[in-house]
Design a protein around this motif. Structure first.
Motif, PDB file in Angstrom:
ATOM      1  N   VAL A 182       0.171   6.676  -0.066  1.00  8.95           N
ATOM      2  CA  VAL A 182      -0.546   6.088   1.062  1.00  8.95           C
ATOM      3  C   VAL A 182       0.451   5.708   2.143  1.00  8.95           C
ATOM      4  CG1 VAL A 182      -1.967   4.124   1.796  1.00  8.95           C
ATOM      5  CG2 VAL A 182      -2.409   5.253  -0.403  1.00  8.95           C
ATOM      6  N   SER A 226      -5.966   9.657   8.270  1.00 11.90           N
ATOM      7  CA  SER A 226      -6.893   8.532   8.224  1.00 11.90           C
ATOM      8  C   SER A 226      -6.191   7.195   8.391  1.00 11.90           C
ATOM      9  CB  SER A 226      -7.669   8.536   6.900  1.00 11.90           C
ATOM     10  OG  SER A 226      -8.554   7.432   6.849  1.00 11.90           O
ATOM     11  N   GLU A 227      -6.872   6.267   9.071  1.00 13.26           N
ATOM     12  CA  GLU A 227      -6.362   4.902   9.195  1.00 13.26           C
ATOM     13  C   GLU A 227      -6.823   4.039   8.022  1.00 13.26           C
ATOM     14  OE1 GLU A 227      -9.961   3.328  12.142  1.00 13.26           O
ATOM     15  OE2 GLU A 227      -7.871   3.239  12.785  1.00 13.26           O
ATOM     16  N   HIS A 228      -7.583   4.612   7.099  1.00 11.63           N
ATOM     17  CA  HIS A 228      -8.033   3.906   5.911  1.00 11.63           C
ATOM     18  C   HIS A 228      -7.295   4.407   4.681  1.00 11.63           C
ATOM     19  CE1 HIS A 228     -11.616   3.497   8.586  1.00 11.63           C
ATOM     20  NE2 HIS A 228     -11.591   2.274   8.107  1.00 11.63           N
ATOM     21  N   ALA A 229      -7.019   3.512   3.752  1.00 13.21           N
ATOM     22  CA  ALA A 229      -6.524   3.899   2.444  1.00 13.21           C
ATOM     23  C   ALA A 229      -7.667   4.535   1.656  1.00 13.21           C
ATOM     24  CB  ALA A 229      -5.981   2.676   1.705  1.00 13.21           C
ATOM     25  N   ARG A 274      -8.739   0.622  -1.394  1.00 11.02           N
ATOM     26  CA  ARG A 274      -9.559  -0.307  -0.607  1.00 11.02           C
ATOM     27  C   ARG A 274     -10.221  -1.307  -1.545  1.00 11.02           C
ATOM     28  NH1 ARG A 274     -12.687   1.876   4.588  1.00 11.02           N
ATOM     29  NH2 ARG A 274     -12.371  -0.347   5.021  1.00 11.02           N
ATOM     30  N   TYR A 332       0.816  -1.211   0.000  1.00 14.31           N
ATOM     31  CA  TYR A 332       0.000   0.000   0.000  1.00 14.31           C
ATOM     32  C   TYR A 332       0.848   1.258   0.000  1.00 14.31           C
ATOM     33  CZ  TYR A 332      -4.445  -2.456   0.478  1.00 14.31           C
ATOM     34  OH  TYR A 332      -5.554  -3.230   0.236  1.00 14.31           O
ATOM     35  N   GLU A 339      -6.299  -1.798   8.922  1.00 15.11           N
ATOM     36  CA  GLU A 339      -7.530  -1.728   8.154  1.00 15.11           C
ATOM     37  C   GLU A 339      -7.366  -2.395   6.791  1.00 15.11           C
ATOM     38  OE1 GLU A 339     -10.552  -0.809   9.005  1.00 15.11           O
ATOM     39  OE2 GLU A 339      -9.846  -0.449  11.047  1.00 15.11           O
ATOM     40  N   ASN A 340      -6.194  -2.266   6.194  1.00 15.38           N
ATOM     41  CA  ASN A 340      -5.961  -2.943   4.919  1.00 15.38           C
ATOM     42  C   ASN A 340      -5.994  -4.460   5.095  1.00 15.38           C
ATOM     43  OD1 ASN A 340      -5.578  -0.411   3.754  1.00 15.38           O
ATOM     44  ND2 ASN A 340      -3.356  -0.468   4.013  1.00 15.38           N
ATOM     45  N   ARG A 362       0.375   3.201   8.738  1.00 19.86           N
ATOM     46  CA  ARG A 362      -0.772   3.674   9.503  1.00 19.86           C
ATOM     47  C   ARG A 362      -2.058   2.970   9.090  1.00 19.86           C
ATOM     48  NH1 ARG A 362      -0.690   8.844   8.440  1.00 19.86           N
ATOM     49  NH2 ARG A 362      -2.415   8.838   6.972  1.00 19.86           N
ATOM     50  N   THR A 363      -2.195   2.625   7.819  1.00 15.12           N
ATOM     51  CA  THR A 363      -3.412   1.982   7.325  1.00 15.12           C
ATOM     52  C   THR A 363      -3.329   0.461   7.358  1.00 15.12           C
ATOM     53  OG1 THR A 363      -2.615   2.055   5.026  1.00 15.12           O
ATOM     54  CG2 THR A 363      -3.888   3.955   5.811  1.00 15.12           C
ATOM     55  N   TRP A 371      -2.073   8.700  -3.392  1.00 19.90           N
ATOM     56  CA  TRP A 371      -3.354   9.310  -3.034  1.00 19.90           C
ATOM     57  C   TRP A 371      -3.920  10.014  -4.256  1.00 19.90           C
ATOM     58  CZ3 TRP A 371      -6.981   9.973   0.773  1.00 19.90           C
ATOM     59  CH2 TRP A 371      -6.766   9.232   1.941  1.00 19.90           C
TER      60      TRP A 371
END
Length: 666
Positions: free
Chosen positions: A561, A623-626, A631, A548, A569-570, A565-566, A553
Motif C-alpha cells: 500500500v 487509488s487514494e484509498h487503501a 480500511r 499503512y 483517506e486513512n 498517497r492514501t 495489496w
C-alpha cells in the motif's frame, strides 16, 4: 448535455459510495494461524463467508459498496417501470414516457436523426459571421455547449450564491494536447478522432463530396481553440478558475462573439461573471470574424451529432462508442440498453427521478435514525476537539464555531425547481433527451445571481453518496445510501454506528481537518490553521502513512500500500471509527458486549471486497484509498476499545502497542 462543475466538486470532500471503493480482497496477516480470528485478521474473520462466495474469476472486482450501487440502480429501474405502466403524478408521467421511449429500440431506429433535425436546420441558417453567436447560444440552451463552457457555480467571494463561469470548452477530445503533440500515440488517437468526425458528419447529413473538407474544417477549428486553452492541471484548481469580471463592457470587448447577447439569451442578468481565461474568449471573438461561416457550420453540425449520438439510432451509437468507448475509455463493450437509458435520464432529468426515488425509498423512520446518529457524531467531534492534543486553542475555537454552524441534510436537498416541462411522449427518445436537457439547463441557469447555493446538491438523491460539502458547511446524506450495508434498519442498533455512523465521522472530520482548514466558520476561503497545527497534523498522519505502507495489496500482486498517497483517506477512516465509537458509548453508557461487537462487525462488513490481480494492480497505482482489508483492520488496530471488546492480547496483529497507536479525536 449538462456537464460537471469542477469547482463545486472540488469544494465537496465527497465519499461517493460504490465507485472508488469497489475493489479489494482477502489477505491473511503474516502472523495469522490456520484460520483468521478476531485478533489476527478481523476483516477476514467477519467476512469469511462473503469472501468465499464472491471469488473473482477472470478480471474485475466486487464489493459491498458495489452491491449497494447495483441495488440503487435496480430500484431506479423498478421505479421507472412503474411510472411507465401507471404514473401517479406529472413528474412520473414525464419519467415513464422518457423511459418507454428509450427502451423502444424499434422506435429509436425509426426516428433516425430526426431529433436533431431542428438543430441542424438552425445551423444551416447561418449565412454571415453575425449569425454564428446566436447559433452557439441556442445550442447551449439545449445543453450542448459549443465553443466554450458556461456553468453556474459557487462564488468564491460569497459561498452562499452562484455566479456564471465562462470556461474552456468546445473540443471533441478531452485534452488540448491531443491537437498539438507530435508523438506517435497522440497522432494515432487524432487519426481515429478524424475518422470519427467524418462518420458523425456523414450521419448528420453532410454530403459525401463535402465530408473530407468538412472533417478537416472541424479539426482545424478545434485546434485553433485548443491552442488558447490553459493547461488541464491549472484549470482543475478552483482558485485559478475564479476571476470575476463585469459584464457591462462585453458588448465592446466581445462584439463579434456577442457574449452580452449570449447572457441575455440564457436569461442571465448578473452584472458579474467569472472568466479565468479571457485570452480564449478574445481568440474566439477573432475566430468568429476570421473563420468562414461554412467552417463554423461544419463544426457546429459535428458537435450536435457528437453530443446526441448516444441517444439516436444504432449507427450513431456505434460510431460514438467505437471512439469514446473503446478508444478513449477502453471499454470492451457498450452497456446494456437499460443502463444506457437510465444514464441518459439521470443526466438530463436526474432531479426529477430523485424526487420520486426519495418518496419511494426513504421511510420517515430511516430518515430520523440517520439524522439522530449524524447529530450525535457531530457532538462527538466537538468533544474530540476539546480533548485534542494537537490543535492550538485559537484553532479549536474556530473548529467549534464551524461545527456549531454545520447543517445536516438527509435524503434530498431543498430544491427550488420548476417542474413545468414540455410533454415528452413515447415516440422520440432523442427528442425527449433534448426536452429534458433543456429543462435541466434552464434550471441551472436560474441559480446564477441567487443566494440559493444551499438549496442544491452536487449529487443526486438516487446515487449512494455521503459527503461533506465544504462550500456550504453541511453533511449531505443521499436517500440511496441509507440502506444495507451502510444503514441496515434490521440490525442491532449499535451496528448503525459502526457502519453509517463511522462514514458520517469520516466525512464530518473533513470539516476541520486538512481539507476543511481552507474555509472558515463564516464561509470565507482562508486557511485558519496555524503552522503549529499543520505540523502536528503532518506528524500524526505521517505516522499513519508509515503503518499503512507496511500493508500488502491483495490478489497476489506483491505490491505494498502507498501510505503517503492514501494518507488523508486513512486518517479520515480512523477519525470516523473514533467518533462513531464515542457517539455510541455516549448514547449507551452501559453498552452490552454483544452490541460493541456488532459495532465493529458492521465496520468490517462495509469494506468487504474481492478483485482480480489486474484490478488490484491498477488501484494500487492510482487509488487514494487503501484496499478493503486495511480500511477495516487499520483503524481498529489503533483503537484500544476494539482489543478490549474481543480480548486481543498485546502483540496480536489487531492490537498495536500503545506507543505505536495513532489517535486523532480520542
Amino acid at each position: 448535455m449538462p456537464h460537471a462543475r469542477p469547482l463545486a466538486f472540488a469544494l465537496a470532500a465527497c465519499l461517493a459510495v460504490g465507485l472508488p471503493l469497489d475493489a479489494g480482497a482477502q489477505r491473511r496477516a503474516a502472523r495469522a494461524p490456520a484460520g483468521p480470528t478476531e485478533c489476527t485478521d478481523f476483516y477476514a474473520f467477519v467476512n469469511k463467508d462473503w469472501l468465499t462466495a464472491n471469488m473473482v474469476i477472470g478480471s474485475g472486482s466486487v464489493s459491498a459498496m458495489g452491491e449497494l450501487q447495483a441495488l440503487a440502480l435496480q430500484q431506479q429501474r423498478d421505479l421507472l417501470d412503474a411510472a411507465m405502466r401507471a404514473p401517479q403524478n406529472h413528474v412520473q408521467q414525464l419519467l415513464g414516457d422518457f423511459w418507454a421511449s428509450g427502451l423502444d429500440e424499434a422506435a429509436v431506429e425509426a426516428d433516425g436523426a430526426q431529433p436533431i433535425a431542428p438543430l441542424l436546420a438552425r445551423i444551416d441558417g447561418i449565412r454571415r459571421a453575425r449569425d454564428i453567436p446566436p447559433a452557439i447560444a441556442a445550442l447551449h440552451q439545449v445543453g450542448i455547449p459549443v465553443a466554450f463552457n458556461f456553468n453556474a457555480d459557487v462564488d468564491l467571494a460569497d459561498l452562499s450564491r452562484h455566479i456564471g463561469y465562462f470556461g474552456q470548452g468546445g473540443l471533441g477530445l478531452p485534452d488540448p494536447a491531443y491537437y498539438t503533440r507530435e508523438d506517435a500515440d497522440t497522432r494515432a488517437i487524432l487519426d481515429r478522432y478524424r475518422d470519427y468526425v467524418r462518420s458523425i458528419l456523414a450521419l448528420a447529413g453532410t454530403a459525401e463530396k463535402s465530408l473530407d473538407a468538412d472533417t478537416a474544417a472541424v479539426i482545424e477549428l478545434e485546434t485553433a481553440i485548443a491552442r488558447n486553452w490553459r493547461a488541464i492541471t491549472l484549470a482543475r484548481d478552483p482558485r485559478s478558475n475564479y476571476a470575476p469580471v463585469p459584464t457591462a463592457d462585453f458588448d465592446a470587448q466581445y462584439k463579434r462573439l456577442q457574449l452580452d447577447e449570449f447572457l441575455a439569451t440564457l436569461g442571465i442578468e448578473s452584472d458579474t461573471v467569472s472568466m479565468a481565461n479571457p485570452e480564449l474568449f478574445a481568440a474566439l471573438d477573432g475566430l468568429v470574424g476570421s473563420v468562414k461561416p461554412a467552417q463554423w457550420k461544419a463544426y457546429l453540425r459535428f458537435h450536435v451529432g457528437n453530443a446526441m449520438a448516444p441517444y439516436l439510432s444504432r449507427t450513431f451509437r456505434e460510431a460514438e462508442f467505437e471512439f469514446h468507448g473503446r478508444v478513449l475509455r477502453g471499454q470492451p463493450e457498450p452497456l446494456p440498453r437499460q443502463a444506457q437509458v437510465l444514464n441518459a435520464i439521470n443526466k438530463a432529468a436526474g432531479p426529477m427521478l430523485g424526487r420520486e426515488y426519495v418518496a419511494r425509498h426513504l421511510p420517515d423512520g430511516t430518515r430520523m435514525r440517520a439524522t439522530t446518529i449524524a447529530t450525535e457524531v457531530r457532538d462527538a467531534l466537538l468533544r474530540g476537539v476539546e480533548r485534542s492534543a494537537w490543535m492550538s486553542e485559537p484553532t479549536k475555537a474556530e473548529a467549534r464555531a464551524k461545527l456549531a454552524a454545520m447543517r445536516i441534510e438527509i435524503g434530498a436537498p431543498e430544491r427550488d425547481l420548476d417542474y413545468s416541462v414540455q410533454p415528452m411522449g413515447r415516440g422520440s427518445f432523442g427528442g425527449n433527451m433534448l426536452i429534458a436537457s433543456t429543462w435541466r439547463h434552464r434550471e441551472e441557469m436560474r441559480r446564477i445571481g441567487e443566494q440559493n447555493a444551499d438549496q442544491r446538491w452536487e449529487v443526486l438523491p438516487q446515487q449512494p453518496a455521503l459527503a461533506y460539502d465544504l462550500a456550504q458547511n453541511r453533511l449531505i446524506v443521499s436517500a440511496a445510501v441509507l440502506q444495507p450495508p451502510v444503514l441496515d434498519m434490521s440490525q442491532d442498533a449499535a451496528a448503525h454506528y459502526g457502519s453509517y455512523g463511522a462514514l458520517v465521522g469520516h466525512e464530518l472530520g473533513r470539516s476541520i481537518d486538512i481539507r476543511g482548514r481552507v474555509v472558515d466558520a463564516a464561509g470565507n476561503v482562508r486557511t485558519w490553521w496555524s503552522e503549529t497545527d499543520q505540523a502536528a497534523w503532518n506528524d500524526l498522519t505521517n505516522r499513519l502513512a508509515g503503518q499503512y505502507s507496511g500493508y500488502a495489496w491483495p490478489a497476489g500482486t506483491a505490491l505494498m500500500v502507498d501510505g503517503t498517497r492514501t494518507r488523508d483517506e486513512n486518517a479520515a477512516d480512523l477519525a470516523g471509527i473514533e467518533l462513531a465509537w464515542d457517539a455510541l458509548q455516549t448514547a449507551n453508557p452501559e453498552l452490552p458486549k454483544e452490541s460493541a461487537q456488532s459495532f465493529f462487525r458492521a465496520w468490517a462488513q462495509l469494506w468487504r471486497q474481492q478483485m482480480s490481480a489486474d484490478a488490484a494492480n491498477l488501484l494500487a497505482a492510482t487509488s487514494e484509498h487503501a484496499p478493503g482489508q486495511w480500511r477495516a483492520n487499520g483503524p481498529l488496530a489503533n483503537l484500544p476499545a476494539f482489543a478490549s471488546t474481543f480480548g486481543c492480547k498485546a502483540g496480536a496483529p489487531m492490537q498495536r502497542d500503545e506507543d505505536e497507536q495513532v489517535r486523532i479525536w480520542r
